[in-house]
Design a protein around this motif. Structure first.
Motif, PDB file in Angstrom:
ATOM      1  N   PHE A 342      11.582  -3.199  -0.180  1.00  0.00           N
ATOM      2  CA  PHE A 342      12.936  -3.002  -0.698  1.00  0.00           C
ATOM      3  C   PHE A 342      13.769  -2.239   0.327  1.00  0.00           C
ATOM      4  O   PHE A 342      13.226  -1.451   1.100  1.00  0.00           O
ATOM      5  CB  PHE A 342      12.889  -2.183  -2.000  1.00  0.00           C
ATOM      6  CG  PHE A 342      12.207  -2.909  -3.116  1.00  0.00           C
ATOM      7  CD1 PHE A 342      12.904  -3.787  -3.923  1.00  0.00           C
ATOM      8  CD2 PHE A 342      10.845  -2.740  -3.341  1.00  0.00           C
ATOM      9  CE1 PHE A 342      12.264  -4.477  -4.943  1.00  0.00           C
ATOM     10  CE2 PHE A 342      10.196  -3.422  -4.353  1.00  0.00           C
ATOM     11  CZ  PHE A 342      10.910  -4.297  -5.155  1.00  0.00           C
ATOM     12  N   ASP A 364      -4.625   9.345   7.155  1.00  0.00           N
ATOM     13  CA  ASP A 364      -3.273   8.984   7.600  1.00  0.00           C
ATOM     14  C   ASP A 364      -2.847   9.973   8.672  1.00  0.00           C
ATOM     15  O   ASP A 364      -3.009  11.184   8.479  1.00  0.00           O
ATOM     16  CB  ASP A 364      -2.298   9.080   6.405  1.00  0.00           C
ATOM     17  CG  ASP A 364      -1.240   7.978   6.400  1.00  0.00           C
ATOM     18  OD1 ASP A 364      -0.888   7.515   7.492  1.00  0.00           O
ATOM     19  OD2 ASP A 364      -0.786   7.595   5.309  1.00  0.00           O
ATOM     20  N   GLU A 372       9.610  11.511   2.178  1.00  0.00           N
ATOM     21  CA  GLU A 372      10.747  10.798   1.565  1.00  0.00           C
ATOM     22  C   GLU A 372      10.805  11.080   0.061  1.00  0.00           C
ATOM     23  O   GLU A 372      11.886  11.246  -0.508  1.00  0.00           O
ATOM     24  CB  GLU A 372      10.609   9.287   1.812  1.00  0.00           C
ATOM     25  CG  GLU A 372      10.809   8.908   3.279  1.00  0.00           C
ATOM     26  CD  GLU A 372      10.364   7.486   3.590  1.00  0.00           C
ATOM     27  OE1 GLU A 372       9.883   6.775   2.683  1.00  0.00           O
ATOM     28  OE2 GLU A 372      10.487   7.092   4.766  1.00  0.00           O
TER      29      GLU A 372
HETATM   30  C1  GDG Z   1       2.318   5.241  10.894  1.00  0.00           C
HETATM   31  C2  GDG Z   1       1.138   6.161  10.558  1.00  0.00           C
HETATM   32  C3  GDG Z   1       2.735   8.071  10.352  1.00  0.00           C
HETATM   33  C4  GDG Z   1       7.229   1.270   2.954  1.00  0.00           C
HETATM   34  N1  GDG Z   1       7.534   0.334   2.033  1.00  0.00           N
HETATM   35  C5  GDG Z   1       8.840   0.051   2.198  1.00  0.00           C
HETATM   36  C6  GDG Z   1       9.336   0.838   3.242  1.00  0.00           C
HETATM   37  N2  GDG Z   1       8.335   1.572   3.687  1.00  0.00           N
HETATM   38  C7  GDG Z   1       8.492   2.610   4.720  1.00  0.00           C
HETATM   39  C8  GDG Z   1       8.360   3.986   4.099  1.00  0.00           C
HETATM   40  C9  GDG Z   1       8.051   4.835   5.312  1.00  0.00           C
HETATM   41  C10 GDG Z   1       7.282   3.865   6.182  1.00  0.00           C
HETATM   42  O1  GDG Z   1       7.511   2.545   5.704  1.00  0.00           O
HETATM   43  C11 GDG Z   1       5.789   4.100   6.110  1.00  0.00           C
HETATM   44  O2  GDG Z   1       5.491   5.205   6.905  1.00  0.00           O
HETATM   45  P1  GDG Z   1       4.109   5.961   6.729  1.00  0.00           P
HETATM   46  O3  GDG Z   1       4.202   7.209   7.534  1.00  0.00           O
HETATM   47  O4  GDG Z   1       3.899   6.229   5.290  1.00  0.00           O
HETATM   48  O5  GDG Z   1       2.957   4.983   7.219  1.00  0.00           O
HETATM   49  P2  GDG Z   1       2.676   3.919   8.442  1.00  0.00           P
HETATM   50  O6  GDG Z   1       3.548   2.725   8.332  1.00  0.00           O
HETATM   51  O7  GDG Z   1       1.211   3.645   8.369  1.00  0.00           O
HETATM   52  O8  GDG Z   1       3.048   4.729   9.777  1.00  0.00           O
HETATM   53  C12 GDG Z   1       1.598   7.304   9.670  1.00  0.00           C
HETATM   54  C13 GDG Z   1       3.803   7.119  10.845  1.00  0.00           C
HETATM   55  O9  GDG Z   1       3.271   6.056  11.640  1.00  0.00           O
HETATM   56  C14 GDG Z   1       4.845   7.859  11.675  1.00  0.00           C
HETATM   57  O10 GDG Z   1       4.237   8.555  12.723  1.00  0.00           O
HETATM   58  O11 GDG Z   1       3.315   8.950   9.408  1.00  0.00           O
HETATM   59  O12 GDG Z   1       0.528   8.188   9.402  1.00  0.00           O
HETATM   60  O13 GDG Z   1       0.088   5.422   9.920  1.00  0.00           O
HETATM   61  O14 GDG Z   1       9.219   5.224   5.971  1.00  0.00           O
HETATM   62  O15 GDG Z   1       9.553   4.305   3.434  1.00  0.00           O
HETATM   63  N3  GDG Z   1      10.605   0.808   3.663  1.00  0.00           N
HETATM   64  C15 GDG Z   1      11.454  -0.039   3.007  1.00  0.00           C
HETATM   65  N4  GDG Z   1      11.025  -0.838   1.977  1.00  0.00           N
HETATM   66  C16 GDG Z   1       9.733  -0.821   1.540  1.00  0.00           C
HETATM   67  O16 GDG Z   1       9.374  -1.503   0.586  1.00  0.00           O
HETATM   68  N5  GDG Z   1      12.730  -0.111   3.404  1.00  0.00           N
END
Ligand code: GDG
Length: 467
Positions: A342, A364, A372
């Protein structure tokens, strides 16, 4: 003023709709707007033959430079060594790691291709910042092409324990290439300690002062530098008309029930099966709470060409189906499982409507969703964050309800605690968490890293010059 050249596997051009996905995209668009420079990487597109032709674009103050890759490169480098070998191994999933020489060769080849392509773009006093596990050897390739610029590397995923990493064929050769950089960053002290343990005990590196590590004639500075979110942007997103509309839509459809939300890329590291089982445990332990709550799990599919991702997707479909079949009633479904992404303002509205944010990865590097969720809350009536002890974010977010994500019983207890938490306690915890999400945001992270990379005095002089 020096330019900043950011190099990462994927580059996402900013879009007016704010639809960018993934922690990295969000982080760099904010950083590069402030710091002049270029973001270089793979376009995500295929080409029949690699040409090294660069596609430049300027959008919303950010210049991106991308190249297309050949099918074989994508298979061996991206789907292969990056996502079938390094990602599982660095997330402690040696059972899922695949070791194939073809993958390692493809990884090396693509890093050489990136080095050949980006080298002519680099000017004398540019500062280079390479991102993540796809690009470990890039710094060394650039040095071999005569690049003497300051060069930093940041790892966004955990650094695995020494014994695990030793199972990677030619691990020491790969790790040695990191010594081509001047600065290496990790999210937490835990990953940094594991790195030191490996290089000292497996490779004979020597620790010096102020984070210095020496191997042969190279010295790097290794630091812990936790990434944050663009907090201001996210707070604004949560107050936007789209977020308000989404909030209303969710609250209306909740019919007075409490929403528990999970938002994760569909990835085995995010602990989704364990989360569903923990939630089921909660429904069993607290039958009086059935129909009083529901879990909304948003899980956009990722890396669908990799077998282990197809497997986890099938597992989750079957598990959510089983739990819904076992506990649903004619007017209530315990899990709403949604396999789509989304836009960010919609996500912000969903977070805000949720009484509980359930962020329970098995491992992680950091986890931006936890931050967020906090940023999106109503300051007058905030929800409660349940966070895995094994996310890097847990070290900065001790006021969350911290859990062991492998234990269904702990998850069940944590959900009960969060739902019953009095408002005064919710407010107290949220304030402390929000203070740190505001203070240690993505700009703070970028500055902390580039201050070490450029040298703090020089960074200050440059910032004065820019004003
Ligand atoms: C790697 C590392 C580290 C998710 N669903 C939607 C959406 N998202 C966005 C979230 C968040 C991002 O994706 C996910 O970030 P995370 O940090 O949770 O996880 P990874 O993608 O595995 O990232 C992690 C990161 O790099 C940064 O260094 O924190 O540990 O694995 O921003 O909001 N965004 C939208 N729609 C979705 O449905 N727009």
């Amino acid at each position: 003023m020096s330019r900043l050249i950011v190099i990462s596997n994927r580059v996402s051009a900013p879009s007016a709709q704010g639809g960018a996905q993934g922690g990295l995209a969000v982080a760099f668009q904010a950083a590069l707007r402030e710091f002049k420079g270029i973001w270089f990487g793979w376009s995500g597109e295929r080409t029949d033959e690699f040409t090294g032709n660069i596609n430049f674009q300027r959008n919303e103050g950010v210049t991106t430079a991308t190249v297309d890759l050949e099918e074989q490169d994508i298979d061996e480098y991206y789907n292969g060594y990056a996502n079938r070998t390094l990602w599982p191994l660095f997330h402690y999933r040696i059972d899922l790691a695949e070791f194939e020489r073809g993958f390692a060769d493809g990884y090396q080849r693509v890093n050489e291709r990136f080095a050949d392509t980006v080298r002519p773009l680099i000017e004398g006093d540019d500062v280079i910042w390479v991102q993540d596990y796809h690009m470990i050897p890039l710094g060394q390739e650039l040095r071999q092409r005569g690049c003497e610029n300051r060069m930093g590397f940041f790892l966004h995923i955990p650094w695995p324990p020494r014994r695990l990493l030793s199972s990677l064929p030619q691990a020491a050769e790969l790790v040695a290439t990191l010594f081509a950089y001047d600065v290496i960053g990790f999210h937490t002290e835990e990953w940094l300690d594991a790195f030191r343990d490996y290089v000292v005990n497996e490779m004979g590196a020597v620790l010096g002062d102020d984070g210095e590590i020496r191997l042969g004639d190279r010295t790097v500075i290794a630091i812990a530098c936790p990434i944050g979110i663009d907090t201001k942007e996210f707070v604004a997103a949560a107050a936007s008309p789209t977020a308000r509309l989404t909030y209303r839509r969710i609250r209306d459809s909740a019919d007075g029930r409490d929403l528990i939300v999970g938002v994760d890329r569909l990835d085995y590291s995010k602990g989704l099966e364990e989360r569903f089982l923990g939630y089921e445990r909660f429904l069993i332990d607290h039958p009086e709470q059935r129909k009083e709550v529901f879990l909304l799990q948003i899980a956009p599919p990722s890396r669908g060409e990799v077998g282990s991702y197809q497997h986890i997707r099938a597992q989750l479909e079957s598990l959510s189906g089983r739990i819904n079949g076992a506990y649903a009633d004619i007017d209530w479904v315990p899990i709403r499982y949604v396999n789509q992404g989304f836009p960010r303002p919609v996500l912000a509205g969903i977070y805000r409507a949720a009484r509980v944010g359930l962020v329970t990865p098995l491992r992680d590097g950091m986890n931006l969703v936890a931050k967020e969720y906090i940023a999106a809350q109503d300051p007058e009536d905030p929800g409660v964050l349940i966070l895995s002890r094994f996310a890097g974010a847990a070290l900065q977010m001790e006021e969350a309800v911290l859990v062991n994500p492998y234990s269904a019983e702990e998850l069940s207890d944590a959900i009960a605690t969060a739902l019953a938490m009095p408002k005064a306690e919710r407010l107290r915890r949220w304030r402390i968490l929000m203070d740190s999400v505001e203070k240690e945001d993505v700009l703070w992270w970028r500055k902390r890293f580039t201050d070490v990379l450029i040298g703090e005095d020089e960074a200050e002089a440059e910032s004065a010059e820019a004003q």
